[in-house]
Design a protein around this motif. Structure first.
Motif, PDB file in Angstrom:
ATOM      1  N   LYS A 161       0.831  -1.199   0.000  1.00  0.00           N
ATOM      2  CA  LYS A 161       0.000   0.000   0.000  1.00  0.00           C
ATOM      3  C   LYS A 161       0.864   1.248   0.000  1.00  0.00           C
ATOM      4  N   ARG A 163       3.712   1.691  -1.477  1.00  0.00           N
ATOM      5  CA  ARG A 163       4.117   1.920  -2.869  1.00  0.00           C
ATOM      6  C   ARG A 163       2.995   2.591  -3.649  1.00  0.00           C
ATOM      7  N   ARG A 164       1.779   2.123  -3.448  1.00  0.00           N
ATOM      8  CA  ARG A 164       0.635   2.713  -4.152  1.00  0.00           C
ATOM      9  C   ARG A 164       0.389   4.143  -3.689  1.00  0.00           C
ATOM     10  N   TRP A 165       0.416   4.388  -2.361  1.00  0.00           N
ATOM     11  CA  TRP A 165       0.188   5.727  -1.830  1.00  0.00           C
ATOM     12  C   TRP A 165       1.232   6.725  -2.333  1.00  0.00           C
ATOM     13  N   GLU A 169       3.222   2.615  -7.935  1.00  0.00           N
ATOM     14  CA  GLU A 169       2.613   1.366  -8.417  1.00  0.00           C
ATOM     15  C   GLU A 169       2.715   1.292  -9.932  1.00  0.00           C
ATOM     16  N   LYS A 170       3.151   0.145 -10.443  1.00  0.00           N
ATOM     17  CA  LYS A 170       3.280  -0.049 -11.883  1.00  0.00           C
ATOM     18  C   LYS A 170       2.067  -0.732 -12.490  1.00  0.00           C
TER      19      LYS A 170
END
Length: 197
Positions: A161, A163-165, A169-170
């Motif tokens: 999460k 990484r996404r925040w 995110e790829k």
């Protein structure tokens, strides 16, 4: 925690209290950082994994001062791939690796992190990154308020999460992964990791 639900903060906040998060916390703490680890679960944390450390990882664990208890690990000198009657084997130069149950590894890492003075906040879930008006992030929003941080590490796994925040995110991978394991109590028959087809 202050009246507004904002903690005094830490130099480094690590989201994720598994082996990667705890090893990172120990390395940073031994380098002189104030470190806080946030983990939504309580220890000891288990999941399906390979349950082994390659030689470099075993050496790094020793350099962090992490000690496994008697009977918690089994040394191996290499890897053997087996397909029926055909096999290929490679041995490690120098010291070998360690086969170790994830539960034993996590227990040892938690014990060492406590000794080193890492602040471990079990049962504290991260909810997002708090933007800093000057740029970047001011800290981590948790289910119990904001923890300010100068640096933030996402050690929260494959579907991170953090990484996404952070906008890193790829997108989803092409394949789904599944982890399955089974433990058997039997005498060792080899000093290699064996991979069978």
């Amino acid at each position: 925690m202050s009246r507004r639900g904002v903690s005094a903060g830490a130099g480094l906040v690590i989201v994720g209290g598994g082996p990667a998060g705890l090893a990172t916390a120990l390395g940073a703490r031994l380098a002189g950082f104030d470190v806080t680890v946030l983990e939504r679960f309580q220890p000891v944390i288990d999941k399906a994994c390979g349950e082994g450390l390659m030689p470099d990882a075993a050496a790094h664990l020793r350099s962090l001062g992490v000690e496994l208890g008697p009977g918690d690990s089994f040394p191996f000198r290499g890897i053997r791939y087996v397909d029926g009657e055909v096999s290929a084997e490679g041995t490690f130069p120098g010291a070998g690796g360690l086969g170790v149950r994830r539960l034993a590894l996590h227990r040892a890492l938690v014990r060492r992190a406590e000794e080193a003075g890492v602040q471990l906040l079990w049962g504290r879930g991260a909810r997002g990154l708090a933007p800093d008006p000057a740029g970047g992030y001011a800290g981590v929003e948790t289910d119990q308020g904001l923890i300010r941080a100068r640096w933030i590490v996402g050690a929260d796994g494959l579907l991170s999460k953090v990484r996404r925040w952070a906008g890193l995110e790829k997108g989803p991978g092409a394949f789904r992964r599944f982890g399955v394991r089974r433990h058997y109590a039997l005498a060792p028959w080899t000093d290699c990791v064996e991979v069978h087809w």
